[in-house]
Design a protein around this motif. Sequence first.
Motif, PDB file in Angstrom:
ATOM      1  N   PRO A 148      38.411 -18.000  44.057  1.00  0.00           N
ATOM      2  CA  PRO A 148      37.993 -18.856  45.178  1.00  0.00           C
ATOM      3  C   PRO A 148      36.823 -19.771  44.834  1.00  0.00           C
ATOM      4  CG  PRO A 148      38.306 -16.577  45.898  1.00  0.00           C
ATOM      5  CD  PRO A 148      38.368 -16.575  44.399  1.00  0.00           C
ATOM      6  N   VAL A 149      35.933 -19.295  43.951  1.00  0.00           N
ATOM      7  CA  VAL A 149      34.766 -20.096  43.544  1.00  0.00           C
ATOM      8  C   VAL A 149      34.895 -20.386  42.049  1.00  0.00           C
ATOM      9  CG1 VAL A 149      32.254 -20.293  43.603  1.00  0.00           C
ATOM     10  CG2 VAL A 149      33.419 -18.801  45.238  1.00  0.00           C
ATOM     11  N   PRO A 150      35.663 -21.393  41.663  1.00  0.00           N
ATOM     12  CA  PRO A 150      35.910 -21.633  40.231  1.00  0.00           C
ATOM     13  C   PRO A 150      34.747 -22.313  39.517  1.00  0.00           C
ATOM     14  CG  PRO A 150      37.012 -23.289  41.533  1.00  0.00           C
ATOM     15  CD  PRO A 150      36.379 -22.344  42.512  1.00  0.00           C
ATOM     16  N   VAL A 151      33.914 -23.051  40.236  1.00  0.00           N
ATOM     17  CA  VAL A 151      32.801 -23.751  39.615  1.00  0.00           C
ATOM     18  C   VAL A 151      31.637 -22.772  39.520  1.00  0.00           C
ATOM     19  CG1 VAL A 151      31.229 -25.707  39.749  1.00  0.00           C
ATOM     20  CG2 VAL A 151      33.586 -25.929  40.571  1.00  0.00           C
ATOM     21  N   GLN A 152      31.376 -22.306  38.282  1.00  0.00           N
ATOM     22  CA  GLN A 152      30.359 -21.292  38.039  1.00  0.00           C
ATOM     23  C   GLN A 152      29.424 -21.793  36.933  1.00  0.00           C
ATOM     24  OE1 GLN A 152      32.194 -17.189  38.026  1.00  0.00           O
ATOM     25  NE2 GLN A 152      34.094 -18.372  38.094  1.00  0.00           N
ATOM     26  N   PRO A 153      28.502 -22.690  37.278  1.00  0.00           N
ATOM     27  CA  PRO A 153      27.688 -23.346  36.253  1.00  0.00           C
ATOM     28  C   PRO A 153      26.660 -22.422  35.629  1.00  0.00           C
ATOM     29  CG  PRO A 153      26.942 -23.957  38.439  1.00  0.00           C
ATOM     30  CD  PRO A 153      28.195 -23.158  38.633  1.00  0.00           C
ATOM     31  N   MET A 154      26.298 -22.740  34.384  1.00  0.00           N
ATOM     32  CA  MET A 154      25.227 -22.059  33.670  1.00  0.00           C
ATOM     33  C   MET A 154      24.342 -23.102  33.001  1.00  0.00           C
ATOM     34  SD  MET A 154      25.142 -19.540  30.346  1.00  0.00           S
ATOM     35  CE  MET A 154      25.212 -20.985  29.285  1.00  0.00           C
ATOM     36  N   ASP A 155      23.043 -22.856  33.014  1.00  0.00           N
ATOM     37  CA  ASP A 155      22.072 -23.758  32.390  1.00  0.00           C
ATOM     38  C   ASP A 155      21.111 -22.888  31.581  1.00  0.00           C
ATOM     39  OD1 ASP A 155      20.284 -25.653  31.626  1.00  0.00           O
ATOM     40  OD2 ASP A 155      19.888 -26.431  33.632  1.00  0.00           O
ATOM     41  N   THR A 186      19.883 -19.821  34.013  1.00  0.00           N
ATOM     42  CA  THR A 186      20.302 -19.619  35.386  1.00  0.00           C
ATOM     43  C   THR A 186      21.806 -19.815  35.438  1.00  0.00           C
ATOM     44  OG1 THR A 186      19.946 -21.944  35.950  1.00  0.00           O
ATOM     45  CG2 THR A 186      18.109 -20.427  36.338  1.00  0.00           C
ATOM     46  N   ASP A 187      22.486 -19.036  36.247  1.00  0.00           N
ATOM     47  CA  ASP A 187      23.923 -19.222  36.385  1.00  0.00           C
ATOM     48  C   ASP A 187      24.384 -18.807  37.784  1.00  0.00           C
ATOM     49  OD1 ASP A 187      24.118 -16.469  36.490  1.00  0.00           O
ATOM     50  OD2 ASP A 187      25.086 -16.242  34.560  1.00  0.00           O
ATOM     51  N   ARG A 188      25.623 -19.120  38.054  1.00  0.00           N
ATOM     52  CA  ARG A 188      26.250 -18.780  39.330  1.00  0.00           C
ATOM     53  C   ARG A 188      27.666 -18.323  39.032  1.00  0.00           C
ATOM     54  NH1 ARG A 188      26.034 -23.708  42.709  1.00  0.00           N
ATOM     55  NH2 ARG A 188      28.168 -24.176  42.090  1.00  0.00           N
ATOM     56  N   TRP A 189      28.081 -17.183  39.595  1.00  0.00           N
ATOM     57  CA  TRP A 189      29.427 -16.705  39.299  1.00  0.00           C
ATOM     58  C   TRP A 189      30.077 -16.105  40.536  1.00  0.00           C
ATOM     59  CZ3 TRP A 189      30.190 -11.276  39.300  1.00  0.00           C
ATOM     60  CH2 TRP A 189      29.027 -10.514  39.234  1.00  0.00           C
ATOM     61  N   ASP A 190      31.402 -16.091  40.512  1.00  0.00           N
ATOM     62  CA  ASP A 190      32.207 -15.673  41.654  1.00  0.00           C
ATOM     63  C   ASP A 190      32.327 -14.149  41.701  1.00  0.00           C
ATOM     64  OD1 ASP A 190      34.006 -15.881  43.838  1.00  0.00           O
ATOM     65  OD2 ASP A 190      35.666 -15.581  42.445  1.00  0.00           O
ATOM     66  N   GLN A 191      31.964 -13.580  42.838  1.00  0.00           N
ATOM     67  CA  GLN A 191      32.067 -12.142  43.059  1.00  0.00           C
ATOM     68  C   GLN A 191      33.025 -11.841  44.212  1.00  0.00           C
ATOM     69  OE1 GLN A 191      28.218 -10.329  43.340  1.00  0.00           O
ATOM     70  NE2 GLN A 191      29.012  -8.278  43.678  1.00  0.00           N
ATOM     71  N   SER A 192      33.873 -12.801  44.531  1.00  0.00           N
ATOM     72  CA  SER A 192      34.725 -12.679  45.713  1.00  0.00           C
ATOM     73  C   SER A 192      35.735 -11.546  45.603  1.00  0.00           C
ATOM     74  CB  SER A 192      35.458 -13.998  45.959  1.00  0.00           C
ATOM     75  OG  SER A 192      34.540 -15.057  46.105  1.00  0.00           O
ATOM     76  N   ALA A 193      36.237 -11.276  44.391  1.00  0.00           N
ATOM     77  CA  ALA A 193      37.259 -10.238  44.246  1.00  0.00           C
ATOM     78  C   ALA A 193      36.744  -8.889  44.729  1.00  0.00           C
ATOM     79  CB  ALA A 193      37.711 -10.149  42.799  1.00  0.00           C
TER      80      ALA A 193
END
Length: 234
Positions: A148-155, A186-193
């Motif tokens: 559901p959240v495919p855009v998971q950026p990392m910097d 920093t990053d963002r990732w999908d935990q919806s499952a």
Amino acid sequence: TVRVIHNEPRTDRTEFEVSTRGETTDHSDGTSYGVDTVINLPLGENVAWRMSAGYEDEAGFIDATRAVLYDRNMQPILPPGADPLTSGYVTGSIKDVDTSSSWYVRNALSWKISDRLSAELAYHHERDKSDSMSAQTPGDPQYTVSTPVPVQPMDRKVDMASLTVTADAGFATLTSSTSWYKNAYTDRWDQSAFELYINNAPYYYGGYPRVTAINYDDSSDRSFVQEFRLVSNT
């Protein structure tokens, strides 16, 4: 363990080199490219400076097939006229979600203080960015992801510095190596499952129809190392 030995600054020659590359990737609408450069500059009979830098842009090849669309408050968008209690989220498709880029610069300054004593100071900075992970969903068509959240950026930012001093004591060589680094990202990732599993089993969220969960990470680590080595000539 991988040991990378860089070319040292040289006082006997001036160098300038640039290289570029370009390539295409199957299943990608973009083009990957990169550029690297090296400069070596004598600053006197006993002092020299060497700089290397590079940038690369890697085209993505993973397509998102059911990406949840959000409003500016990061809330899932409802279909027009939908019931907020029973309606699901609006989804769309995103091409090449795993595009990434990286650049670095490294400076080194060497000084031959005397016939028996020399020093080298080096500093490296690197920045890595990615829009998402190069992962696909099992059972889906090849090179697609259905999260559901495919855009998971990392910097990520990496800084490394070192000072190496070498002294010839006649019977042996004494080396002092002082090094420091900092690695932060920093990053963002999908935990919806995981949230959907809880929601569907014991109805922890009351059967809420638009469950998405985004995990935000912020991490850094650093190290300082001082090493002395005495190596005999025998």
